[in-house]
Scaffold this motif. Sequence first.
Motif, PDB file in Angstrom:
ATOM      1  N   ARG A   7       0.851  -1.187   0.000  1.00 41.32           N
ATOM      2  CA  ARG A   7       0.000   0.000   0.000  1.00 41.32           C
ATOM      3  C   ARG A   7       0.888   1.239   0.000  1.00 41.32           C
ATOM      4  N   THR A   8       0.403   2.265  -0.661  1.00 40.39           N
ATOM      5  CA  THR A   8       1.119   3.538  -0.713  1.00 40.39           C
ATOM      6  C   THR A   8       0.152   4.633  -0.270  1.00 40.39           C
ATOM      7  N   PRO A   9       0.667   5.818   0.047  1.00 38.81           N
ATOM      8  CA  PRO A   9      -0.255   6.920   0.365  1.00 38.81           C
ATOM      9  C   PRO A   9      -1.235   7.184  -0.788  1.00 38.81           C
ATOM     10  N   GLU A  10      -0.767   7.027  -2.011  1.00 39.00           N
ATOM     11  CA  GLU A  10      -1.643   7.234  -3.164  1.00 39.00           C
ATOM     12  C   GLU A  10      -2.766   6.205  -3.187  1.00 39.00           C
ATOM     13  N   THR A  11      -2.439   4.952  -2.876  1.00 40.44           N
ATOM     14  CA  THR A  11      -3.439   3.880  -2.827  1.00 40.44           C
ATOM     15  C   THR A  11      -4.517   4.230  -1.803  1.00 40.44           C
ATOM     16  N   ASP A  12      -4.077   4.747  -0.658  1.00 37.56           N
ATOM     17  CA  ASP A  12      -5.030   5.082   0.396  1.00 37.56           C
ATOM     18  C   ASP A  12      -5.939   6.231  -0.023  1.00 37.56           C
ATOM     19  N   VAL A  13      -5.391   7.228  -0.706  1.00 38.23           N
ATOM     20  CA  VAL A  13      -6.212   8.339  -1.193  1.00 38.23           C
ATOM     21  C   VAL A  13      -7.215   7.830  -2.226  1.00 38.23           C
ATOM     22  N   ILE A  14      -6.752   6.985  -3.133  1.00 39.72           N
ATOM     23  CA  ILE A  14      -7.639   6.418  -4.154  1.00 39.72           C
ATOM     24  C   ILE A  14      -8.762   5.622  -3.496  1.00 39.72           C
ATOM     25  N   ASP A  15      -8.414   4.787  -2.516  1.00 36.35           N
ATOM     26  CA  ASP A  15      -9.435   4.001  -1.812  1.00 36.35           C
ATOM     27  C   ASP A  15     -10.419   4.905  -1.075  1.00 36.35           C
ATOM     28  N   PHE A  16      -9.913   5.973  -0.431  1.00 37.57           N
ATOM     29  CA  PHE A  16     -10.791   6.899   0.284  1.00 37.57           C
ATOM     30  C   PHE A  16     -11.775   7.550  -0.689  1.00 37.57           C
ATOM     31  N   ARG A  17     -11.264   8.059  -1.802  1.00 42.72           N
ATOM     32  CA  ARG A  17     -12.128   8.711  -2.802  1.00 42.72           C
ATOM     33  C   ARG A  17     -13.119   7.718  -3.406  1.00 42.72           C
ATOM     34  N   ALA A  18     -12.667   6.505  -3.656  1.00 43.29           N
ATOM     35  CA  ALA A  18     -13.562   5.472  -4.188  1.00 43.29           C
ATOM     36  C   ALA A  18     -14.645   5.139  -3.161  1.00 43.29           C
ATOM     37  N   ALA A  19     -14.281   5.110  -1.894  1.00 41.19           N
ATOM     38  CA  ALA A  19     -15.262   4.840  -0.835  1.00 41.19           C
ATOM     39  C   ALA A  19     -16.310   5.952  -0.790  1.00 41.19           C
ATOM     40  N   GLU A  20     -15.886   7.209  -0.961  1.00 37.63           N
ATOM     41  CA  GLU A  20     -16.851   8.320  -1.024  1.00 37.63           C
ATOM     42  C   GLU A  20     -17.842   8.096  -2.156  1.00 37.63           C
ATOM     43  N   GLN A  21     -17.315   7.680  -3.317  1.00 37.08           N
ATOM     44  CA  GLN A  21     -18.172   7.437  -4.488  1.00 37.08           C
ATOM     45  C   GLN A  21     -19.125   6.269  -4.238  1.00 37.08           C
ATOM     46  N   LEU A  22     -18.627   5.210  -3.630  1.00 38.09           N
ATOM     47  CA  LEU A  22     -19.485   4.061  -3.332  1.00 38.09           C
ATOM     48  C   LEU A  22     -20.602   4.438  -2.366  1.00 38.09           C
ATOM     49  N   LEU A  23     -20.269   5.229  -1.361  1.00 35.95           N
ATOM     50  CA  LEU A  23     -21.300   5.649  -0.410  1.00 35.95           C
ATOM     51  C   LEU A  23     -22.342   6.512  -1.115  1.00 35.95           C
ATOM     52  N   ALA A  24     -21.887   7.419  -1.967  1.00 33.53           N
ATOM     53  CA  ALA A  24     -22.814   8.269  -2.731  1.00 33.53           C
ATOM     54  C   ALA A  24     -23.690   7.429  -3.669  1.00 33.53           C
ATOM     55  N   ALA A  25     -23.148   6.321  -4.151  1.00 30.78           N
ATOM     56  CA  ALA A  25     -23.880   5.425  -5.053  1.00 30.78           C
ATOM     57  C   ALA A  25     -24.690   4.369  -4.286  1.00 30.78           C
ATOM     58  N   ARG A  26     -24.811   4.557  -2.995  1.00 31.78           N
ATOM     59  CA  ARG A  26     -25.590   3.670  -2.131  1.00 31.78           C
ATOM     60  C   ARG A  26     -25.027   2.249  -2.043  1.00 31.78           C
ATOM     61  N   ASP A  27     -23.695   2.173  -1.964  1.00 29.94           N
ATOM     62  CA  ASP A  27     -23.023   0.887  -1.711  1.00 29.94           C
ATOM     63  C   ASP A  27     -22.176   1.037  -0.447  1.00 29.94           C
ATOM     64  N   ALA A  55     -20.838   5.121   6.491  1.00 34.27           N
ATOM     65  CA  ALA A  55     -21.123   3.917   5.708  1.00 34.27           C
ATOM     66  C   ALA A  55     -21.779   2.846   6.581  1.00 34.27           C
ATOM     67  N   PHE A  56     -21.271   2.651   7.804  1.00 36.03           N
ATOM     68  CA  PHE A  56     -21.904   1.699   8.715  1.00 36.03           C
ATOM     69  C   PHE A  56     -23.363   2.096   8.969  1.00 36.03           C
ATOM     70  N   PHE A  57     -23.594   3.392   9.199  1.00 39.36           N
ATOM     71  CA  PHE A  57     -24.958   3.873   9.440  1.00 39.36           C
ATOM     72  C   PHE A  57     -25.846   3.585   8.234  1.00 39.36           C
ATOM     73  N   ALA A  58     -25.337   3.884   7.054  1.00 40.76           N
ATOM     74  CA  ALA A  58     -26.110   3.668   5.823  1.00 40.76           C
ATOM     75  C   ALA A  58     -26.411   2.188   5.601  1.00 40.76           C
ATOM     76  N   ALA A  59     -25.534   1.317   6.097  1.00 45.67           N
ATOM     77  CA  ALA A  59     -25.734  -0.129   5.979  1.00 45.67           C
ATOM     78  C   ALA A  59     -26.548  -0.679   7.151  1.00 45.67           C
ATOM     79  N   ALA A  60     -27.043   0.211   8.011  1.00 46.67           N
ATOM     80  CA  ALA A  60     -27.808  -0.173   9.204  1.00 46.67           C
ATOM     81  C   ALA A  60     -27.003  -1.044  10.153  1.00 46.67           C
ATOM     82  N   GLN A  61     -25.690  -0.852  10.160  1.00 46.00           N
ATOM     83  CA  GLN A  61     -24.806  -1.518  11.128  1.00 46.00           C
ATOM     84  C   GLN A  61     -24.595  -0.511  12.261  1.00 46.00           C
TER      85      GLN A  61
END
Length: 123
Positions: A7-27, A55-61
């Motif tokens: 993992r690199t700092p870039e990988t972590d930023v990419i994963d964070f941004r992708a997670a934002e997109q997934l949450l916005a897309a209701r995943d 994300a946990f809240f949105a997943a009802a966890q």
Amino acid sequence: MPEHAERTPETDVIDFRAAEQLLAARDPRGAVKLLDRVIAAHPENTAARLLRARAFFAAAQLRPAELEFTIVLEREPDNAFAHFALARTYERSGKPDQALRHFRLAAALDPRPQYVKAARFDS
């Protein structure tokens, strides 16, 4: 990315941004999966923890959401959004007294209309 890949700092930023997109897309579960890796690499990253809590809240966890929002608030006690979100988590968990306390803290920190309405200061 394979689990064994470095993992690199870039990988972590990419994963964070992708997670934002997934949450916005209701995943939210997909978002949690990505954020688990980011937080494993950077447990001190409050932004990632706040996003994972959402994300946990949105997943009802609700229990994991409550724990994550609590960690965020230990680090940022003046985070009005985190108080509001924790209050909503308590509300959904059937803990109205704890919810009201955090709704009121959110409204005291940031008097935006939705926070003030939820705080029910007039009751």
